[in-house]
Design a protein around this motif. Sequence first.
Motif, mmCIF file in Angstrom:
data_model
loop_
_atom_site.group_PDB
_atom_site.id
_atom_site.type_symbol
_atom_site.label_atom_id
_atom_site.label_comp_id
_atom_site.label_asym_id
_atom_site.label_seq_id
_atom_site.Cartn_x
_atom_site.Cartn_y
_atom_site.Cartn_z
ATOM 1 N N TYR A 120 44.047 46.041 46.374
ATOM 2 C CA TYR A 120 45.037 47.011 45.912
ATOM 3 C C TYR A 120 45.692 46.619 44.596
ATOM 4 O O TYR A 120 46.670 47.217 44.192
ATOM 5 C CB TYR A 120 46.078 47.271 46.994
ATOM 6 C CG TYR A 120 45.668 48.413 47.897
ATOM 7 C CD1 TYR A 120 45.841 49.733 47.482
ATOM 8 C CD2 TYR A 120 45.055 48.180 49.120
ATOM 9 C CE1 TYR A 120 45.433 50.786 48.281
ATOM 10 C CE2 TYR A 120 44.647 49.233 49.923
ATOM 11 C CZ TYR A 120 44.854 50.536 49.496
ATOM 12 O OH TYR A 120 44.443 51.572 50.291
ATOM 13 N N ALA A 172 37.814 46.478 59.251
ATOM 14 C CA ALA A 172 38.680 47.622 58.947
ATOM 15 C C ALA A 172 39.863 47.666 59.904
ATOM 16 O O ALA A 172 41.002 47.894 59.502
ATOM 17 C CB ALA A 172 37.890 48.924 59.018
ATOM 18 N N THR A 179 48.156 46.085 58.173
ATOM 19 C CA THR A 179 48.980 46.993 57.369
ATOM 20 C C THR A 179 49.942 47.786 58.254
ATOM 21 O O THR A 179 51.142 47.866 57.973
ATOM 22 C CB THR A 179 48.095 47.953 56.566
ATOM 23 O OG1 THR A 179 47.165 47.205 55.797
ATOM 24 C CG2 THR A 179 48.926 48.817 55.632
ATOM 25 N N GLY B 112 42.693 55.160 47.320
ATOM 26 C CA GLY B 112 43.575 54.223 48.023
ATOM 27 C C GLY B 112 44.668 54.936 48.780
ATOM 28 O O GLY B 112 44.901 56.129 48.587
ATOM 29 N N CYS B 113 45.329 54.186 49.641
ATOM 30 C CA CYS B 113 46.392 54.744 50.473
ATOM 31 C C CYS B 113 47.726 54.189 49.981
ATOM 32 O O CYS B 113 47.931 52.974 49.938
ATOM 33 C CB CYS B 113 46.149 54.348 51.923
ATOM 34 S SG CYS B 113 47.553 54.671 52.994
ATOM 35 N N ALA B 116 49.611 51.794 52.298
ATOM 36 C CA ALA B 116 49.145 50.409 52.257
ATOM 37 C C ALA B 116 49.679 49.706 51.016
ATOM 38 O O ALA B 116 50.128 48.563 51.072
ATOM 39 C CB ALA B 116 47.622 50.363 52.274
ATOM 40 N N ASP B 175 42.829 53.411 56.936
ATOM 41 C CA ASP B 175 43.453 52.489 56.012
ATOM 42 C C ASP B 175 42.548 51.304 55.687
ATOM 43 O O ASP B 175 42.318 50.963 54.530
ATOM 44 C CB ASP B 175 44.716 51.979 56.686
ATOM 45 C CG ASP B 175 45.762 51.692 55.694
ATOM 46 O OD1 ASP B 175 46.683 52.493 55.592
ATOM 47 O OD2 ASP B 175 45.624 50.659 55.022
ATOM 48 N N GLY B 176 42.041 50.679 56.740
ATOM 49 C CA GLY B 176 41.133 49.547 56.541
ATOM 50 C C GLY B 176 39.835 49.992 55.895
ATOM 51 O O GLY B 176 39.279 49.287 55.052
ATOM 52 N N GLY B 177 39.371 51.172 56.273
ATOM 53 C CA GLY B 177 38.126 51.696 55.696
ATOM 54 C C GLY B 177 38.261 51.927 54.200
ATOM 55 O O GLY B 177 37.336 51.640 53.431
ATOM 56 N N ILE B 178 39.422 52.409 53.790
ATOM 57 C CA ILE B 178 39.661 52.596 52.358
ATOM 58 C C ILE B 178 39.624 51.251 51.648
ATOM 59 O O ILE B 178 38.979 51.086 50.610
ATOM 60 C CB ILE B 178 41.032 53.277 52.117
ATOM 61 C CG1 ILE B 178 40.990 54.731 52.591
ATOM 62 C CG2 ILE B 178 41.399 53.218 50.651
ATOM 63 C CD1 ILE B 178 42.328 55.456 52.521
ATOM 64 N N THR B 179 40.301 50.276 52.228
ATOM 65 C CA THR B 179 40.324 48.946 51.612
ATOM 66 C C THR B 179 38.905 48.385 51.488
ATOM 67 O O THR B 179 38.509 47.896 50.429
ATOM 68 C CB THR B 179 41.196 47.984 52.438
ATOM 69 O OG1 THR B 179 42.484 48.556 52.604
ATOM 70 C CG2 THR B 179 41.327 46.641 51.746
ATOM 71 N N LEU B 180 38.140 48.463 52.577
ATOM 72 C CA LEU B 180 36.771 47.945 52.517
ATOM 73 C C LEU B 180 35.943 48.708 51.483
ATOM 74 O O LEU B 180 35.201 48.114 50.709
ATOM 75 C CB LEU B 180 36.084 48.064 53.882
ATOM 76 C CG LEU B 180 36.637 47.230 55.039
ATOM 77 C CD1 LEU B 180 35.638 47.196 56.181
ATOM 78 C CD2 LEU B 180 36.987 45.830 54.607
ATOM 79 N N LYS B 182 36.892 50.199 48.820
ATOM 80 C CA LYS B 182 37.288 49.756 47.486
ATOM 81 C C LYS B 182 36.751 48.353 47.208
ATOM 82 O O LYS B 182 36.237 48.081 46.125
ATOM 83 C CB LYS B 182 38.818 49.735 47.368
ATOM 84 C CG LYS B 182 39.468 51.081 47.067
ATOM 85 C CD LYS B 182 40.975 51.060 47.307
ATOM 86 C CE LYS B 182 41.790 50.438 46.200
ATOM 87 N NZ LYS B 182 42.135 51.378 45.114
ATOM 88 N N ALA B 183 36.894 47.482 48.193
ATOM 89 C CA ALA B 183 36.519 46.080 47.981
ATOM 90 C C ALA B 183 35.019 45.927 47.730
ATOM 91 O O ALA B 183 34.616 45.208 46.825
ATOM 92 C CB ALA B 183 36.949 45.222 49.163
ATOM 93 N N VAL B 184 34.206 46.604 48.527
ATOM 94 C CA VAL B 184 32.753 46.445 48.335
ATOM 95 C C VAL B 184 32.194 47.487 47.368
ATOM 96 O O VAL B 184 31.012 47.453 47.045
ATOM 97 C CB VAL B 184 31.965 46.496 49.669
ATOM 98 C CG1 VAL B 184 32.453 45.418 50.619
ATOM 99 C CG2 VAL B 184 32.035 47.859 50.324
ATOM 100 N N VAL B 189 31.508 53.681 53.119
ATOM 101 C CA VAL B 189 32.091 52.873 54.193
ATOM 102 C C VAL B 189 33.174 53.661 54.933
ATOM 103 O O VAL B 189 33.225 53.655 56.163
ATOM 104 C CB VAL B 189 32.679 51.559 53.625
ATOM 105 C CG1 VAL B 189 33.527 50.853 54.666
ATOM 106 C CG2 VAL B 189 31.546 50.650 53.152
#
Lengths: 207, 207
Positions: A120, A172, A179, B112-113, B116, B175-180, B182-184, B189
């Motif tokens: 983020y 996830a 979070t 992104g969220c 978060a 939320d976690g899916g967005i992070t993943l 973005k990360a990968v 995902v």
Amino acid sequence: MSTTRKRKGSETRKQILEFAEAAVLEKGFGATSIEELITAVGITKSGFFYHFKDKGALAKALLQRYLDREEILFDDIFRRAEELNDDPLHGFLVGLKMLAELLADLPETHPGCLVASVTYQEQLFNQEVIDMNRNGVLSWRKRFRSHLDRISERYPPKTDIDMDAMADMFSALVDGGITLSKAVKDKDVLPRQVMLYRDFVKRVFLG
Amino acid sequence: MSTTRKRKGSETRKQILEFAEAAVLEKGFGATSIEELITAVGITKSGFFYHFKDKGALAKALLQRYLDREEILFDDIFRRAEELNDDPLHGFLVGLKMLAELLADLPETHPGCLVASVTYQEQLFNQEVIDMNRNGVLSWRKRFRSHLDRISERYPPKTDIDMDAMADMFSALVDGGITLSKAVKDKDVLPRQVMLYRDFVKRVFLG
DNA sequence: TGTACATCAGTGAACGCGCGTTCACTGATGTAC
DNA sequence: TGTACATCAGTGAACGCGCGTTCACTGATGTAC
């Protein structure tokens, strides 16, 4: 005694990383100043730059340390779980339960996931750190995928299921669970998500 | 034509929020400067302070707008889904599928969220914003909990299941899916996590 | 055991830059009579 | 239709502060002979 005595550098470095991690998880990397870290540790700014050539080097060390720690934690838990239980499914389920209990026993809300924090704030980091972060997530996928594959051999799921997604689902859920836990200020949210993942795994392979 | 013509203030305000949201999701609130926003929008700094009394007011407006938008989106999707299908379970499943498709059709990785982002930078915000954030998450819980309760009446689950956690699971997974994602750097995902949640719901109520 | 030198773990002062915020002012548009 | 005033949507200049970074220097500890 140690008023005149000289510190061990590696101790100071470790302290910097410790305070930095807590601060980054609370307010992000950009908002964490070198000033506050040195105040906490009790050295001067130049002392900081003896240990890290610039703020980017701090970021890198921080993330590396975090990923290493996480890997050791998972290795430990699932190795112990499989020692207790040589069936891959039940070993995995035991490991998940142990993890949930470990999280439930934390005295406070989980401080946060550095990978999420980095994700983020991507623009603040150099390519090296961004790649480390990506590889961290991919290594989690690989880890859980390998558990799921071993389980599938002995317990073939009745319906088709997206195994990479199911591996990612753990990350996830933990990430999102952290979070949510932080956002609603309820530390139990996280372990309950881990238990739900465990429930899902049971349904997929035993249902 | 509009070289001399005066702008409508609400337009400018909207533009500021637009750029601010994108910037905050990319690098966090602390690292998003007023300077860059006014450069993007094409006004001076004092122009910014005409619209927002300080940076905190920007944060508040940003989060409020985000939560409102999110609520409208969910309202829309699940209302449409239930129009197509008056069984609560199948309506919910259709809604989840529509959501997954909507996410899959995004041209790029989900930006992104904001919840978060706020959660991971809490120290930068005042109590009002922190509370808004918390209430946002709790309202999601309430929304999904009410879906699950209505489903439970018609399809009582065979085993006990933690319904609040199952409601939170959706938020955690997104939320976690967005992070993943973005990360990968793989936009698929996220929708795949939504589809897995749908799979889980089916197993709980139909399995 | 004594001495010379190297390394470790810092100190202290200075730097330029960008940040959020304030304040006095302005020119175009809207409204009342 | 003309004029006075109010409001809207800004401008421009200045502010003090804290930030990350650099550089010359230092005093304690470790090592070689």
